[in-house]
Design an enzyme around this catalytic site. Structure first.
Site, short mmCIF file in Angstrom:
data_model
loop_
_atom_site.label_atom_id
_atom_site.label_comp_id
_atom_site.label_asym_id
_atom_site.label_seq_id
_atom_site.Cartn_x
_atom_site.Cartn_y
_atom_site.Cartn_z
N ARG A 1 11.15 -1.90 -1.26
CA ARG A 1 10.74 -3.15 -0.62
C ARG A 1 9.81 -3.97 -1.51
NH1 ARG A 1 11.09 -4.49 4.95
NH2 ARG A 1 12.06 -2.89 6.23
N ILE B 1 5.31 9.35 9.01
CA ILE B 1 5.04 8.05 9.63
C ILE B 1 6.41 7.45 9.88
CG2 ILE B 1 3.94 5.79 9.38
CD1 ILE B 1 1.85 7.10 7.60
N THR C 1 5.15 -2.14 8.54
CA THR C 1 6.45 -2.77 8.32
C THR C 1 7.23 -2.92 9.62
OG1 THR C 1 6.55 -1.82 6.10
CG2 THR C 1 8.61 -2.61 7.03
N TYR D 1 0.73 3.21 0.64
CA TYR D 1 2.11 3.10 1.12
C TYR D 1 3.00 2.79 -0.06
CZ TYR D 1 5.96 1.48 4.19
OH TYR D 1 7.15 1.30 4.83
N LYS E 1 1.74 7.51 2.20
CA LYS E 1 3.02 7.47 2.90
C LYS E 1 4.09 7.27 1.84
CE LYS E 1 5.82 4.80 6.18
NZ LYS E 1 5.90 3.59 7.03
N TYR F 1 6.34 -8.60 -4.21
CA TYR F 1 6.63 -9.85 -4.94
C TYR F 1 5.82 -9.98 -6.22
CZ TYR F 1 7.68 -14.63 -6.20
OH TYR F 1 8.08 -15.74 -6.89
#
Length: 296
Positions: A142, A207, A48, A137, A165, A111
């Protein structure tokens, strides 16, 4: 016994860019070298913070190749290969494995917002494409998708899925994950303001965005806790909290790009739809950086 990909801090490295938006490989190479000589424990490329989602396929592969060669095995290297297009994620993951990356970070599909059953199917396909460990992740803020603990327990059975993560922010969920799969999945904090709480649940590191600026100090925050110096770890977590909050006052990596440009690593450029940091917020962040001796 589960062997972590790394312990301590892994920098979610920014991708320095020129004013025209092209990748600044000279600054990128210097940044990689500085991170390693400063004592960072691992590097994540094209995640990201590295703006992997707006790199073209050619750029993404070129960035991964350049970084793998520059790192040269000096620290564990993790490639950001996730996508909301599963076929593309499989292709990138296979490529990163061929380049010699130690692991791949694979985000949930943004999305598309698939179901939990869809997550199992997607990660099964990526697992089959990989020859290296996979780091899931989880960042529902997000992507709109949350890896639920029961789903993680099933994903832990896949041969290459070795870590997660966690950037969901829900400590109760992370505790449940640790209870269910802590002996099979390494948990890493994905939020710089939650490093110590997640380590207290059995996590092995972070991270980090903060470590773009402070690689040695972020590593020490995690390692202090892991060696039993809880007081020092807590003090570091709280000391850096204002800077952490500033780095996330606008969408990551907008502040991080401004910070690294101020430190001489590329220009203050992020790709649309991201724009430069608001002047008032940037002034606050730069003042905090001056107090840490990062800039003049």
């Amino acid at each position: 016994m589960l062997e972590p990909i790394f312990t301590g801090a892994c920098t979610a490295l920014v991708t320095p860019m020129h004013a025209d938006g092209s990748v600044d490989y000279e600054s990128f190479g210097r940044l990689i070298d500085w991170q390693i000589t400063s004592g960072i424990d691992a590097l994540l490329i094209a995640g990201t913070s590295g703006e992997g989602s707006t790199l073209s396929d050619e750029e993404h592969r070129a960035v991964l190749k350049f970084a793998a060669e520059r790192i040269g095995g000096r620290v564990p290297a993790i490639a950001g290969t996730g996508s909301n297009d599963t076929a593309y994620a499989c292709s990138l993951t296979k490529y990163a494995c061929e380049l010699g990356y130690d692991a791949c970070l694979v985000v949930t599909p943004y999305y598309n917002k698939t179901t939990q059953r869809g997550l199992l199917a997607m990660y099964k396909a990526i697992d089959a494409a990989s020859t290296k460990p996979l780091v899931l992740y989880n960042i529902p803020g997000r992507t709109g998708v949350n890896i639920q603990p029961a789903t993680l327990a099933k994903l832990a059975e896949y041969p290459h899925i070795k870590a997660i993560k966690e950037a969901g922010g829900d400590i109760s969920q992370i505790a449940e994950e640790a209870m269910l799969v802590g002996d099979r999945i390494t948990i890493y904090s994905g939020n710089d303001d939650q490093v110590i709480p997640i380590l207290s649940l059995g996590g092995k590191g972070v991270i980090s965005v903060l470590s773009n600026l402070l690689p040695k100090e972020t590593s020490e925050m995690a390692k202090a806790y892991l060696r039993g110096d809880v007081g020092k770890a807590k003090d570091l977590q709280l000391h850096y909290l204002p800077l952490i909050k500033s780095l996330f006052c606008e969408t990551n990596p907008i502040p991080a790009k401004a910070a690294m440009a101020a430190m001489g690593y590329g220009e203050n450029v992020a790709r649309l739809p991201l724009v430069t940091m608001s002047e008032d917020k940037e002034a606050v962040m730069l003042d905090l950086m001056r107090k840490e001796g990062l800039i003049q």
